[in-house]
Design an enzyme around this catalytic site. Sequence first.
Site, PDB file in Angstrom:
ATOM      1  N   THR A 199      -2.886  -1.456  10.938  1.00  9.47           N
ATOM      2  CA  THR A 199      -3.096  -2.800  10.376  1.00  9.47           C
ATOM      3  C   THR A 199      -1.864  -3.686  10.569  1.00  9.47           C
ATOM      4  O   THR A 199      -0.747  -3.183  10.655  1.00  9.47           O
ATOM      5  CB  THR A 199      -3.393  -2.614   8.872  1.00  9.47           C
ATOM      6  OG1 THR A 199      -4.639  -1.940   8.754  1.00  9.47           O
ATOM      7  CG2 THR A 199      -3.448  -3.927   8.115  1.00  9.47           C
ATOM      8  N   ARG A 227     -17.815  -0.520   4.739  1.00  7.57           N
ATOM      9  CA  ARG A 227     -16.644  -0.194   3.906  1.00  7.57           C
ATOM     10  C   ARG A 227     -15.696  -1.403   3.865  1.00  7.57           C
ATOM     11  O   ARG A 227     -15.398  -2.013   4.884  1.00  7.57           O
ATOM     12  CB  ARG A 227     -15.923   1.012   4.489  1.00  7.57           C
ATOM     13  CG  ARG A 227     -14.681   1.461   3.704  1.00  7.57           C
ATOM     14  CD  ARG A 227     -13.402   0.996   4.358  1.00  7.57           C
ATOM     15  NE  ARG A 227     -12.208   1.518   3.707  1.00  7.57           N
ATOM     16  CZ  ARG A 227     -10.970   1.144   4.015  1.00  7.57           C
ATOM     17  NH1 ARG A 227     -10.778   0.268   4.964  1.00  7.57           N
ATOM     18  NH2 ARG A 227      -9.940   1.634   3.374  1.00  7.57           N
ATOM     19  N   ILE A 228     -15.220  -1.738   2.687  1.00  7.88           N
ATOM     20  CA  ILE A 228     -14.250  -2.814   2.537  1.00  7.88           C
ATOM     21  C   ILE A 228     -12.945  -2.207   2.040  1.00  7.88           C
ATOM     22  O   ILE A 228     -12.939  -1.479   1.044  1.00  7.88           O
ATOM     23  CB  ILE A 228     -14.765  -3.894   1.558  1.00  7.88           C
ATOM     24  CG1 ILE A 228     -16.050  -4.509   2.124  1.00  7.88           C
ATOM     25  CG2 ILE A 228     -13.707  -4.965   1.327  1.00  7.88           C
ATOM     26  CD1 ILE A 228     -16.737  -5.476   1.179  1.00  7.88           C
ATOM     27  N   GLY A 229     -11.862  -2.469   2.763  1.00  6.41           N
ATOM     28  CA  GLY A 229     -10.561  -1.944   2.371  1.00  6.41           C
ATOM     29  C   GLY A 229      -9.780  -2.958   1.552  1.00  6.41           C
ATOM     30  O   GLY A 229     -10.335  -3.915   1.006  1.00  6.41           O
ATOM     31  N   GLY A 250      -1.802   0.744   4.546  1.00  8.37           N
ATOM     32  CA  GLY A 250      -1.880   2.138   4.097  1.00  8.37           C
ATOM     33  C   GLY A 250      -3.281   2.466   3.624  1.00  8.37           C
ATOM     34  O   GLY A 250      -4.262   1.881   4.094  1.00  8.37           O
ATOM     35  N   GLU A 251      -3.383   3.385   2.707  1.00  9.33           N
ATOM     36  CA  GLU A 251      -4.690   3.850   2.244  1.00  9.33           C
ATOM     37  C   GLU A 251      -5.324   2.788   1.350  1.00  9.33           C
ATOM     38  O   GLU A 251      -4.943   2.617   0.190  1.00  9.33           O
ATOM     39  CB  GLU A 251      -4.529   5.160   1.475  1.00  9.33           C
ATOM     40  CG  GLU A 251      -3.986   6.290   2.364  1.00  9.33           C
ATOM     41  CD  GLU A 251      -3.765   7.582   1.601  1.00  9.33           C
ATOM     42  OE1 GLU A 251      -3.155   8.498   2.172  1.00  9.33           O
ATOM     43  OE2 GLU A 251      -4.206   7.682   0.445  1.00  9.33           O
ATOM     44  N   GLY A 252      -6.304   2.100   1.925  1.00  4.21           N
ATOM     45  CA  GLY A 252      -6.883   0.945   1.253  1.00  4.21           C
ATOM     46  C   GLY A 252      -7.384   1.236  -0.147  1.00  4.21           C
ATOM     47  O   GLY A 252      -7.196   0.437  -1.071  1.00  4.21           O
TER      48      GLY A 252
HETATM   49  N1  ASP Z   1      -5.100  -0.681   4.567  1.00  3.96           N
HETATM   50  C1  ASP Z   1      -6.008  -0.598   5.676  1.00  3.96           C
HETATM   51  C2  ASP Z   1      -7.365  -0.176   5.169  1.00  3.96           C
HETATM   52  O1  ASP Z   1      -7.443   0.678   4.315  1.00  3.96           O
HETATM   53  C3  ASP Z   1      -5.565   0.333   6.746  1.00  3.96           C
HETATM   54  C4  ASP Z   1      -4.135   0.178   7.216  1.00  3.96           C
HETATM   55  O2  ASP Z   1      -3.326  -0.423   6.551  1.00  3.96           O
HETATM   56  O3  ASP Z   1      -3.817   0.694   8.304  1.00  3.96           O
HETATM   57  O4  ASP Z   1      -8.344  -0.675   5.670  1.00  3.96           O
END
Ligand code: ASP
Length: 329
Positions: A199, A227-229, A250-252
């Site tokens: 991202t 899916r919505i992050g 990171g981990e959305g």
């Molecule tokens: N935060 C993004 C998501 O979860 C992924 C990323 O940051 O690479 O969609």
Amino acid sequence: MGGWAIVVHGGAGVDPRLPEERQAAAKRILARCLEIGAAALSAGAAAVDVVEMVVRELETDPFFNSGRGSALTARGTVEMEASIMDGRDRRCGAVSGITTVKNPITLARRVMDFSPHSCQAIHGAEECAVEQGVELLENDYFITDQNLAMLKLAKEANAILFDYRVAADTCGASAGAAMSFDTGIQMNGLPISVYAPETVGCVVVDSTGGCAAATSTGGLMNKKCGRIGDSPIIGAGTYACDVCAVSCTGEGEAIIRATLARDVAAVMEYKGLGLQAAIDYVIKERLDGGKAGIIAVGKDGEVGYGFNSNGMFRGCATEDGFMEVGIWE
Ligand code: ASP
């Protein structure tokens, strides 16, 4: 007033064994983006215009996970997300489920400027794109061979999230554990995770002290359709106010639960912490085991970043001529 400053990121899911030439390529792109942003800021551009301009550049380059080169859904399609926020008046725009817009960040900007809403998704967002005359392309344009190969491997491993955690990580309960190096799943002779695209985001404080943030992504490889992050969620992946501007990666799901971007500002506003201390605090106290990275600027020209992953592609430049790009701690 401390002058203008810009920070850019290209994601926090980087593996220490990322080949040197890929590291160098990432740094070159980030440096180019900083130069573009710095030139605009020196010429007096507003923060919100600069974050849009820089994120467009990153979306157009297939290296990172946004626009062309976006991560793929389980169906092999691209569903992009982006958001932008202008801290001067806390206006914001966000889009999700985008399949045909070359630069989702510009659509988010149009939503902010011209829509009665703050966030638009799927068909309504695509209709808005047509109305607003932003550039449209077939979904195929966004899909790269590398991402198709990664999707294949992600499916074989039945994994969605495999690039924020590596084998050395003790948090083996994540879906990512299925892609640990011990599985022997490799691409071009190297563990697949070293190839994970990431991202992008940009935060800017301009010479008037105005702050803005922008984030754009394809989401997670092998994500479920719809899916919505965190990236299109204001307060989670993106936030800006009259104190600071923040973009997360990171981990959305963990970032959403932590309201990570807003919490950086909240800790500054309510606890009186400085920018870097606020970033360190939320990374430590708010992520509950999730992996993430943050970039931020403060209204007085401060720059800050933090992450609890192995690294984060990032760079910053300030009005006094300082510029650096980095990946590791
Ligand atoms: N935060 C993004 C998501 O979860 C992924 C990323 O940051 O690479 O969609």
